[in-house]
Motif scaffolding. Structure first.
Motif, mmCIF file in Angstrom:
data_model
loop_
_atom_site.group_PDB
_atom_site.id
_atom_site.type_symbol
_atom_site.label_atom_id
_atom_site.label_comp_id
_atom_site.label_asym_id
_atom_site.label_seq_id
_atom_site.Cartn_x
_atom_site.Cartn_y
_atom_site.Cartn_z
ATOM 1 N N PRO A 1 -54.755 51.312 85.561
ATOM 2 C CA PRO A 1 -53.601 52.345 85.600
ATOM 3 C C PRO A 1 -53.938 53.311 86.700
ATOM 4 O O PRO A 1 -55.122 53.615 86.862
ATOM 5 N N LEU A 2 -52.856 53.856 87.171
ATOM 6 C CA LEU A 2 -53.132 54.781 88.440
ATOM 7 C C LEU A 2 -52.724 56.391 87.728
ATOM 8 O O LEU A 2 -52.668 57.358 88.209
ATOM 9 N N ILE A 3 -52.041 56.187 86.420
ATOM 10 C CA ILE A 3 -51.724 57.382 85.722
ATOM 11 C C ILE A 3 -52.335 57.125 84.159
ATOM 12 O O ILE A 3 -52.879 56.189 83.544
ATOM 13 N N THR A 4 -52.208 58.459 83.507
ATOM 14 C CA THR A 4 -52.845 58.413 82.064
ATOM 15 C C THR A 4 -51.581 58.262 81.393
ATOM 16 O O THR A 4 -50.612 58.863 81.529
ATOM 17 N N GLY A 5 -51.727 57.573 80.145
ATOM 18 C CA GLY A 5 -50.680 57.517 78.919
ATOM 19 C C GLY A 5 -51.024 56.338 78.202
ATOM 20 O O GLY A 5 -52.007 55.556 78.062
ATOM 21 N N ILE A 6 -49.987 56.155 77.348
ATOM 22 C CA ILE A 6 -50.349 55.236 76.085
ATOM 23 C C ILE A 6 -49.725 53.899 76.485
ATOM 24 O O ILE A 6 -48.477 53.850 76.999
ATOM 25 N N VAL A 7 -50.117 52.794 76.261
ATOM 26 C CA VAL A 7 -49.569 51.441 76.587
ATOM 27 C C VAL A 7 -48.559 51.185 75.685
ATOM 28 O O VAL A 7 -48.778 51.050 74.380
ATOM 29 N N GLN A 8 -47.364 51.386 76.136
ATOM 30 C CA GLN A 8 -46.232 50.960 75.431
ATOM 31 C C GLN A 8 -45.623 49.553 74.961
ATOM 32 O O GLN A 8 -45.251 49.318 74.078
ATOM 33 N N LYS A 9 -46.119 48.876 76.029
ATOM 34 C CA LYS A 9 -45.669 47.465 76.038
ATOM 35 C C LYS A 9 -46.616 46.484 76.751
ATOM 36 O O LYS A 9 -46.848 47.010 77.825
ATOM 37 N N ILE A 10 -46.962 45.212 76.245
ATOM 38 C CA ILE A 10 -47.718 44.310 76.974
ATOM 39 C C ILE A 10 -46.665 43.099 77.134
ATOM 40 O O ILE A 10 -46.108 42.651 76.117
ATOM 41 N N CYS A 11 -46.494 42.796 78.375
ATOM 42 C CA CYS A 11 -45.248 41.997 78.862
ATOM 43 C C CYS A 11 -45.900 40.536 78.912
ATOM 44 O O CYS A 11 -44.884 39.776 79.001
ATOM 45 N N VAL A 12 -47.075 40.238 79.009
ATOM 46 C CA VAL A 12 -47.677 38.653 79.297
ATOM 47 C C VAL A 12 -48.554 38.693 77.912
ATOM 48 O O VAL A 12 -49.173 39.469 77.384
ATOM 49 N N LYS A 13 -48.845 37.281 77.753
ATOM 50 C CA LYS A 13 -49.907 36.652 76.820
ATOM 51 C C LYS A 13 -51.270 36.705 77.354
ATOM 52 O O LYS A 13 -51.579 36.512 78.730
ATOM 53 N N GLU A 14 -52.410 36.899 76.739
ATOM 54 C CA GLU A 14 -53.748 36.719 77.132
ATOM 55 C C GLU A 14 -53.697 35.381 77.871
ATOM 56 O O GLU A 14 -53.504 34.410 76.972
ATOM 57 N N GLY A 15 -54.556 35.156 78.961
ATOM 58 C CA GLY A 15 -54.489 33.927 79.664
ATOM 59 C C GLY A 15 -53.470 33.306 80.200
ATOM 60 O O GLY A 15 -53.593 32.163 80.758
ATOM 61 N N ALA A 16 -52.385 33.794 80.396
ATOM 62 C CA ALA A 16 -51.024 33.467 81.059
ATOM 63 C C ALA A 16 -51.184 33.171 82.485
ATOM 64 O O ALA A 16 -51.709 34.100 83.105
ATOM 65 N N ARG A 17 -50.411 32.416 82.904
ATOM 66 C CA ARG A 17 -50.387 32.414 84.474
ATOM 67 C C ARG A 17 -49.301 33.114 85.059
ATOM 68 O O ARG A 17 -48.305 33.608 84.284
ATOM 69 N N VAL A 18 -49.370 34.025 85.973
ATOM 70 C CA VAL A 18 -48.611 35.361 86.367
ATOM 71 C C VAL A 18 -48.382 35.334 87.682
ATOM 72 O O VAL A 18 -48.957 34.794 88.731
#
Length: 368
Positions: free
Chosen positions: A58-75
């Protein structure tokens, strides 16, 4: 394929220079050796790295509100991966917009005041000091507007940074942070890593001795010259499966490892099927042609400490002979010195043969 002479040896055990009447007879295969040129892979263990292996931070400080992808996924490049809580950053943008509005109004007021002062000055109703003060007020208002606009741009950038997107096409790793965790730019761990595995590097270490041998073999005086002359190389998994695409050595370390004395080489490969992943292990195969060598069965050799011996058949007797070479594989040994063209050697069960053993030989030819 060269013709290799096989023979069946009648082995007669002898003692004190005489044949023992009750001696037993053993049979061994023999091989008449012939020089040949042999091309084989010289294999070196390798560590695999993606050409693009990028930490997502991250370039800023904050709380992770949402994870948009699954672990190990192709992006894909530009695809949203994580969203950091935006409320405070939206508020900062709105506050910056208000500051820009205030600064713009102040600049308009300063401009009107300056216009009035200039007309009055022309009519000699105000002095030069009042005119200069009006001009300075207008310049100050303009500077405040620029500062407010910069604050707005920074606030908008921070808001944009709340959505973290993939920098490249690749595969995302296991997450180091989950929804609800606080992330910040100076964290020791990245949120995740994106590995673009379609182009990979294979790093392998060569001893200085082997590197010098390669310089001599290819007639090179510099590393750049060697890299241009080295042939395409192969990449194998640790279980022996070969990557269909060939690669090339494209970099040589400028220094040797202080502990091992080895030198690091890098080979580049296309990996379209992603057969290898970042962090994999494997073997790099460098094809090497050896001229005028003898290929013999491993069963024909006896290894004592760091020396290798074979039994030649001379005047009907087994004579041990030291040879030098390398193991081509589990079945064959490549002799580089110690034998001559046409020598006959015992080709199997060399460990059962004794020095000076009398033999009777019957010969015949067989294709290898």
């Amino acid at each position: 394929m060269k013709h290799i002479l096989w023979g069946i040896l009648l082995v007669v055990l002898v003692g004190c220079g005489k044949t023992s009447p009750g001696s037993s007879t053993s049979h061994f295969k023999t091989l008449r050796v012939e020089q040949q040129d042999l091309t084989q892979d010289r294999q070196f263990t390798a560590r695999i790295e993606s050409q693009q292996n990028i930490d997502v931070r991250p370039l800023i400080t904050g709380i992770v509100q949402k994870i948009c992808v699954k672990e190990g996924a192709r992006v894909k490049k530009g695809q949203p991966l994580f969203i950091i809580d935006q409320a405070s950053y939206i508020a900062a943008v709105n506050a910056a917009k208000a500051q820009v509005g205030t600064a713009r109004a102040a600049l308009s007021t300063a401009q009107l005041n300056l216009d009035g002062k200039e007309k009055l000055y022309e009519q000699q109703m105000v002095g030069e000091f009042d005119l200069r003060r009006a001009r300075h007020a207008k310049e100050e208002a303009a500077a405040q507007l620029e500062a407010a606009q910069a604050e707005l741009a920074a606030a908008r950038s921070n808001l944009d940074y709340t959505t973290i997107c993939s920098p490249v096409d690749g595969t995302i790793s296991i997450m180091n942070f989950l929804e609800g965790d606080v992330v910040f730019p100076t964290s020791a761990l990245p949120i995740a890593t994106i590995a673009a595995n379609k182009q990979i590097y294979a790093y392998t270490s060569l001893s200085e001795k082997i590197l010098v041998e390669l310089f001599e073999e290819y007639g090179c005086s510099t590393s750049d010259e060697l890299l241009k002359k080295l042939p395409p190389v192969s990449l194998y998994t640790i279980w022996g499966e070969e990557l269909p695409q060939k690669g090339h050595f494209d970099a040589v370390s400028g220094e040797a490892d202080v502990l091992t004395g080895s030198v690091l080489l890098r080979a580049s490969f296309d990996n379209p099927s992603e057969m290898f992943r970042n962090g994999s292990n494997g073997y790099v195969g460098l094809p090497t042609t050896r001229h005028g060598v003898f290929v013999i069965p491993q069963e024909a050799t006896i290894h004592i400490q760091d020396k290798c011996f074979v039994y030649r058949v001379i005047d009907g007797r087994a004579v041990s002979t030291e040879v030098k070479g390398i193991s081509a594989n589990d079945e064959h040994y490549v002799v580089t010195s110690g034998l001559n063209d046409g020598d006959v050697i015992i080709a199997e069960n060399a460990g059962m043969v004794t020095e000076g053993m009398a033999v009777a030989q019957e010969t015949g030819k067989k294709e290898l």
